[in-house]
Structures are given as structure tokens and as C-alpha cells.
Design a protein around this motif. Structure first.
Motif, short mmCIF file in Angstrom:
data_model
loop_
_atom_site.label_atom_id
_atom_site.label_comp_id
_atom_site.label_asym_id
_atom_site.label_seq_id
_atom_site.Cartn_x
_atom_site.Cartn_y
_atom_site.Cartn_z
N UNK A 116 5.33 26.18 -4.81
CA UNK A 116 5.86 25.54 -4.00
C UNK A 116 5.98 26.53 -2.71
N UNK A 117 6.00 27.58 -2.74
CA UNK A 117 6.28 28.58 -1.61
C UNK A 117 4.89 28.84 -0.95
N UNK A 118 3.78 28.81 -1.83
CA UNK A 118 2.54 29.04 -1.41
C UNK A 118 1.94 27.77 -0.53
N UNK A 119 2.59 26.68 -0.81
CA UNK A 119 2.12 25.34 0.08
C UNK A 119 3.22 25.10 1.18
N UNK A 120 3.92 26.20 1.53
CA UNK A 120 4.72 25.66 2.72
C UNK A 120 3.94 25.45 3.89
N UNK A 121 4.73 24.36 4.71
CA UNK A 121 3.97 23.62 5.81
C UNK A 121 4.18 24.35 7.18
N UNK A 122 5.14 25.36 7.24
CA UNK A 122 5.68 26.02 8.24
C UNK A 122 4.59 26.69 9.05
N UNK A 123 3.39 27.23 8.38
CA UNK A 123 2.30 27.90 9.18
C UNK A 123 1.56 26.98 10.31
N UNK A 124 1.63 25.79 10.12
CA UNK A 124 0.97 24.91 10.88
C UNK A 124 1.95 23.85 11.79
N UNK A 125 3.00 24.28 11.78
CA UNK A 125 4.10 23.39 12.21
C UNK A 125 4.88 24.43 13.20
N UNK A 126 4.49 23.94 14.74
CA UNK A 126 5.02 24.95 15.82
C UNK A 126 6.40 24.96 15.94
N UNK A 127 7.38 23.88 15.21
CA UNK A 127 8.75 23.88 15.18
C UNK A 127 9.29 25.14 14.40
N UNK A 166 14.93 22.72 2.08
CA UNK A 166 15.42 24.14 2.12
C UNK A 166 16.97 24.17 1.32
N UNK A 167 17.80 23.11 1.56
CA UNK A 167 18.85 23.22 0.75
C UNK A 167 18.42 22.87 -0.81
N UNK A 168 17.64 22.15 -1.11
CA UNK A 168 17.37 22.11 -2.62
C UNK A 168 16.71 23.46 -3.09
N UNK A 181 9.59 28.89 13.39
CA UNK A 181 9.43 30.36 13.96
C UNK A 181 8.39 31.06 13.21
N UNK A 182 7.89 32.09 14.01
CA UNK A 182 7.12 33.13 13.03
C UNK A 182 7.55 34.05 11.88
N UNK A 183 9.13 34.07 12.20
CA UNK A 183 9.62 34.80 11.18
C UNK A 183 10.04 33.78 9.76
N UNK A 184 9.98 32.68 10.05
CA UNK A 184 10.20 31.70 8.99
C UNK A 184 8.86 31.67 8.27
N UNK A 185 7.56 31.73 9.05
CA UNK A 185 6.53 31.39 8.18
C UNK A 185 6.16 32.74 7.45
N UNK A 186 6.54 34.08 8.03
CA UNK A 186 6.62 35.41 7.30
C UNK A 186 7.28 35.25 6.03
N UNK A 198 16.80 29.51 6.90
CA UNK A 198 15.92 28.50 7.43
C UNK A 198 16.69 27.04 7.75
N UNK A 199 17.50 26.77 6.76
CA UNK A 199 18.34 25.60 6.96
C UNK A 199 19.13 25.64 8.21
N UNK A 200 19.67 26.50 8.59
CA UNK A 200 20.38 26.65 9.76
C UNK A 200 19.50 26.37 11.13
N UNK A 201 18.49 26.95 10.97
CA UNK A 201 17.55 26.68 11.86
C UNK A 201 17.11 25.28 12.26
N UNK A 202 16.95 24.46 11.17
CA UNK A 202 16.65 23.07 11.29
C UNK A 202 17.89 22.26 11.76
#
Length: 391
Positions: free
Chosen positions: A125-136, A49-51, A138-143, A81-85
Motif C-alpha cells: 500500500x505504501x509503495x502505491x501512494x498517489x502523492x508523488x503525482x498529486x500537486x496538493x 490516512x486515518x485508517x 507536499x514534497x515532505x509527504x511524498x518522501x 498527513x491527516x492534518x495536512x488534508x
């Protein structure tokens, strides 16, 4: 105090024990401790996220106006997103971790080039984000990540439109140079002629092909632009409208011939004639036509740009198959090295097309390789057959 007084109070509705004050607050009960795998994954997300935020900020430095604002807004979103992690990691955040190789490559390209290639890579890179399958996450981050892909796609599309005509000529020229000259070299070599003849044929093919490609692209693009210019409506209606006979209004025919509905055409005529004091139906109102025409011409590219790109890229592609012969190699060894060099070049050109189109670079590279080597292989067999007949 008695033991009963110290126990949890009973729920009057169920008779069950009820948590003491403060215990029903979710924040008061510590959740399960994160596993080492969780911490490792979150730290990687944090670094990426920082990068990515840095990439968008670097790209914004070479942009202005609306594009700059959009890129800075994307960087701000990555900061959230960085703040979330960081919040999930807490004291486990530790020292900053290196971003993934993909994010590091994006950062390098953004700092030193800032081109449409970076946006195409960022889109993928954005299309391959792993957030959709990671319960950690948030739905807002996935969106957010899903929307970011569309935002970057829009920015990349602007760049693709700006280089569409010249890029098409460049890719076509390089690929044609690689395949046609490799086929020529392999066909000549298979016929049994001397290596000096193969080299001479390759050089002749390079010069003839590059000049032919350059001339052909110039004529093609110039003709296409002239055709577009001939189909664009002129502004003669502005000058002629005041003198037209309203009883036999030929201006209506102009708009009907352009494909407008009769209702829209009559509305447009009334505007041209100055008969409308108000615009009761904005969907039918006069629209400026010049920007649309400019966009069409921009997508085609300039004739000189296309010609120069075709010439240079055909020559750069056509020289690859004859490099072994220029270095003094002969026979089968020269053909093998030539085919290997061309194969690498085809993979690279296919990968570039894949990156810019937002698709898989690997699949596009393999497709280019299969087509190119296949054509060269067929030519080699034909050369063998021709050599046998002549002999």
C-alpha cells in the motif's frame, strides 16, 4: 483624501504599481477555490490516512520494544498527513468518509490477526501512494511515503525470516498437492477407467504424497541444519589460545581457513592471545558469531515444523481435486469441477506468495495457475494416449 492618495504606491525601481500593505503577503490573497473533484480526492486521502494510522496503532498493540516504537512513529507520521488534508479541506471536511476497501481490509486484519501478512499488505500500500503525482501533497509527504515503504519492508522482513522455513514447506506442499493430484486424477480419468478407480487413485495419491512430503521435508531440513551446524566455528580457540606456542601459532591458520585476510587474522590472533591492550582497528576486532548462526538456523526452520507443514498442506491441496468424486460426480463434469476448484486454489496460493513477497498477487496467482493447469493438461493427454494403447 484624493484619488491619487488612495491608489497603490509606485515601485521606485520599476515605476509600476505596488500592492498595498498586506497584499504582498501570500496568506492575505485567497487562493483558487478547490473544485468538487479536489474536495472528493482530499476527503478520500483524509479517510485513508486515518485508517492507515489506525492500522499501525493496532499492530503496535501486539508488538513490544523497538517494533512497537517504530509502528507508533509511523502512526504519528500518518497523523501529520491527516492534518495536512484537514487544513486544505477546512470547512469542506464534512463528516468522516469511509476509507478505501484496501485500507478497510488492512484494518480488519490488523485488529484480528496482526501478522506478517498485514505488514506485507501495508508495504504494498505504501509503495502505491498517489502523492508523488498529486500537486496538493507536499514534497515532505511524498518522501514520507517512500520512507514508510522501506520501514514497513524492514518490519515485514523480520516476520518473513521467522516463518521462512515453515512457510516454504507449506507453500510447496499445498501447490504440489494441488497439481500432482489433479494431474493424477485427470490422467486416470482420461485413460477410461471407472470413476471409482479415479477416486481410489486420488485418495491413494493424497496419502502417499502427504507422507512422502512430510518425510522428505523432515529429512531435508534436518540434514540442512546438521550441515550448517558442522560448518559453524567452535569456541575451542578460547580454551586453546593460552597454551599455544607463539613462535608456531596455529591459531592464525584457523582464521585464514575461515577466509579472513592475513591482516584481520593476525589481529584476531593477537586478541585471542591477549597481546592487544587497545583496539586500534575496530573493523578487524573480534565479533560475536552466535547471533549470525542463530539467524541462519532460523531461516531454515525446524525439521518437525517443516514436516508437519508439508504433510498438512499437501493433504489440504491434494483433497481439492477429488472433492467432486467424493460428492458422487462422474465423467467430464467431475473433471471440469475438479479443475475449476484447483484453479481457484492455485490463484489463492499464488496470491499469498505475492503478498508476502511484496509483489503483485495477481501476477503470482496467474503464474501458479498456468503452471498447475498446464501440468494437468499434459497429464490428461498422456492418459488419453495410454488408454488408447492399452485398449
Amino acid at each position: 483624501m484624493s484619488q491619487h492618495a488612495q491608489s497603490d504606491p509606485l515601485n521606485p525601481c520599476t515605476g509600476e504599481s505596488r500592492p498595498a500593505s498586506g497584499a504582498e503577503d501570500g496568506a492575505a490573497r485567497p487562493g483558487p477555490l478547490p473544485s468538487p473533484a479536489d474536495i472528493k480526492r482530499w476527503r478520500q486521502y483524509l479517510a485513508d490516512e486515518r485508517a492507515e494510522a489506525a492500522v499501525y496503532r493496532d499492530l503496535a498493540q501486539s508488538r513490544s520494544g523497538e517494533e512497537r516504537d517504530i509502528l507508533l512513529a509511523l502512526a504519528e507520521a500518518e497523523g501529520r498527513h491527516e492534518a495536512h488534508w484537514l487544513k486544505l479541506l477546512g470547512e469542506n471536511a464534512g463528516r468522516p468518509r469511509a476509507a478505501s476497501l484496501r485500507s478497510q481490509l488492512l484494518g480488519f486484519l490488523a485488529r484480528h490477526f496482526g501478522s506478517v501478512f498485514v505488514l506485507a499488505l501495508a508495504q504494498r500500500a505504501e509503495s502505491r501512494s498517489p502523492y508523488a503525482s498529486d500537486p496538493s501533497a507536499t514534497p515532505a509527504m511524498v518522501a514520507d511515503e517512500q520512507i514508510h515503504e522501506e520501514v514497513v519492508r524492514g518490519l515485514a522482513t523480520r516476520g518473513r525470516n521467522r516463518l521462512a522455513g515453515t512457510f516454504r514447506a507449506a507453500v510447496f506442499g499445498a501447490n504440489d498437492g494441488l497439481v500432482s493430484n489433479l494431474s493424477l486424477v485427470m490422467g486416470m480419468a482420461a485413460s477410461g477407467v471407472a470413476s471409482s478407480v479415479v477416486l481410489l487413485s486420488g485418495v491413494a495419491g493424497l496419502l502417499a504424497g502427504a507422507l512422502s512430503m512430510g518425510a522428505g521435508e523432515f529429512i531435508s531440513v534436518r540434514s540442512q541444519r546438521e550441515l550448517l551446524a558442522a560448518t559453524l566455528p567452535t569456541q575451542i580457540t578460547l580454551a586453546a589460545a593460552p597454551s599455544l606456542d607463539i613462535e608456531h601459532n596455529e591459531l592464525l591458520l584457523v582464521y585464514l581457513a575461515r577466509g579472513m585476510s592475513r591482516e584481520a587474522a593476525e589481529h584476531r590472533v593477537a586478541e585471542r592471545m591477549g597481546l592487544l591492550d587497545c583496539d586500534c582497528d575496530p573493523s578487524l576486532s573480534l565479533r560475536p558469531e552466535l547471533p549470525e548462526a542463530q539467524d541462519e538456523h532460523e531461516a531454515v526452520g525446524t525439521a518437525w515444523g517443516a514436516a508437519a507443514s508439508s504433510f498438512c498442506f499437501f493433504a489440504s491441496g491434494a483433497i481439492v481435486p477429488i472433492i467432486p468424486f467424493l460428492l458422487g460426480m462422474t465423467g467430464i463434469a467431475a473433471l471440469v469441477v475438479s479443475a475449476a476448484l484447483v484453479g481457484v486454489a492455485l490463484l489463492l496460493t499464488g496470491a499469498v506468495v505475492g503478498l508476502l513477497s511484496g509483489t503483485s498477487p495477481a501476477s503470482r496467482g496467474v503464474r501458479q495457475l498456468a503452471i498447475g493447469i498446464g501440468a494437468a493438461g499434459v497429464t490428461y493427454l498422456l492418459g488419453m494416449a495410454f488408454g488408447a494403447v492399452v485398449a
